[in-house]
Design an enzyme around this catalytic site. Structure first.
Site, PDB file in Angstrom:
ATOM      1  N   HIS A 276      -1.540   0.478   7.315  1.00 23.17           N
ATOM      2  CA  HIS A 276      -2.124   0.730   6.000  1.00 23.17           C
ATOM      3  C   HIS A 276      -1.747   2.153   5.600  1.00 23.17           C
ATOM      4  O   HIS A 276      -1.392   2.980   6.447  1.00 23.17           O
ATOM      5  CB  HIS A 276      -3.653   0.569   6.048  1.00 23.17           C
ATOM      6  CG  HIS A 276      -4.306   0.611   4.695  1.00 23.17           C
ATOM      7  ND1 HIS A 276      -3.791  -0.072   3.606  1.00 23.17           N
ATOM      8  CD2 HIS A 276      -5.411   1.262   4.242  1.00 23.17           C
ATOM      9  CE1 HIS A 276      -4.553   0.139   2.556  1.00 23.17           C
ATOM     10  NE2 HIS A 276      -5.545   0.953   2.910  1.00 23.17           N
TER      11      HIS A 276
ATOM     12  N   CYS B 231       0.815  -1.221   0.000  1.00 24.73           N
ATOM     13  CA  CYS B 231       0.000   0.000   0.000  1.00 24.73           C
ATOM     14  C   CYS B 231       0.848   1.270   0.000  1.00 24.73           C
ATOM     15  O   CYS B 231       0.492   2.257  -0.645  1.00 24.73           O
ATOM     16  CB  CYS B 231      -0.966   0.006   1.183  1.00 24.73           C
ATOM     17  SG  CYS B 231      -0.168  -0.142   2.809  1.00 24.73           S
TER      18      CYS B 231
ATOM     19  N   ASP C 210      -8.116   5.085  -1.874  1.00 26.63           N
ATOM     20  CA  ASP C 210      -7.587   3.866  -1.258  1.00 26.63           C
ATOM     21  C   ASP C 210      -7.788   2.714  -2.239  1.00 26.63           C
ATOM     22  O   ASP C 210      -8.903   2.248  -2.455  1.00 26.63           O
ATOM     23  CB  ASP C 210      -8.319   3.589   0.062  1.00 26.63           C
ATOM     24  CG  ASP C 210      -7.802   2.336   0.762  1.00 26.63           C
ATOM     25  OD1 ASP C 210      -6.895   1.674   0.224  1.00 26.63           O
ATOM     26  OD2 ASP C 210      -8.312   2.026   1.856  1.00 26.63           O
TER      27      ASP C 210
END
Length: 201
Positions: free
Chosen positions: A79, A25, A94
């Site tokens: 994250h 991520c 996202d």
């Protein structure tokens, strides 16, 4: 709501056209920052990178594509996501979420983080917010966290070379660490994050 406001600029392409590697991520977000710097440089000042973690590195997030069951809950060690706030409005990008790309901040927070009040303190989420321009200058990862002891990959890495900076090949932990004394950006709890980025129009 002020109907005279101009529409938000689409600073990023549809999610299917973005650089994406599952379980990386932080690099996905770095590539989003690069895209804005290249195609909408004037908007980079309105962009933030947000790392989500806590001391135990156990953060529950809902509505994640890799989540289980109907609510799509996952427990990540951390994250990273991308915020764009050109005015009082704020949207979240996202690539791991099943929510739209982007989603307005309040909807994203409500569905992804919900509230700490339903959680034990060890699961409380903290957030390190870094200006996108600073993230582009500072972030480096040699992907060591994704290697097993025998050197093989636990998850396939992105196809492009690892991201490095002059004199630095890996500082990912500095972004994940939620010690507010660390100098990269600013650390907030969930309440402070909402207060900072959500204003009702």
């Amino acid at each position: 709501m002020d109907s005279t406001r101009k529409q938000l600029i689409s600073i990023l392409p549809p999610s299917a056209e973005c650089s994406y590697a599952p379980y990386y991520c932080e690099e996905n977000v770095y590539k989003l920052c690069e895209h804005v710097r290249t195609h909408h440089p004037a908007e980079l000042q309105h962009c933030r990178v947000v790392f989500v973690s806590n001391e135990k590195r156990v953060v529950p997030l809902w509505r994640q594509r890799s989540g289980k069951e109907e609510e799509k809950l996952v427990i990540w060690d951390y994250h990273a996501l991308f915020l764009y706030k050109p005015d009082e409005r704020c949207v979240v990008y996202d690539l791991d979420s099943e929510l739209p790309f982007p989603t307005y901040f309040h909807k994203y927070v409500t569905e992804t983080f919900r509230t700490d009040q339903i959680l034990k303190p060890m699961y409380f989420r903290y957030f390190r917010i870094i200006p996108a321009s600073l993230f582009l200058q500072k972030f480096a990862s040699d992907r060591r966290h994704m290697r097993r002891e025998d050197g093989t990959w636990s998850k396939p890495p992105p196809s492009y070379p690892a991201i490095s900076q002059p004199g630095c090949v890996n500082n990912l932990d500095e972004f994940i660490d939620m010690d507010p004394k660390k100098s990269l950006g600013e650390v907030m709890n969930l309440t402070e994050l909402v207060k900072q980025f959500y204003q009702q129009g």
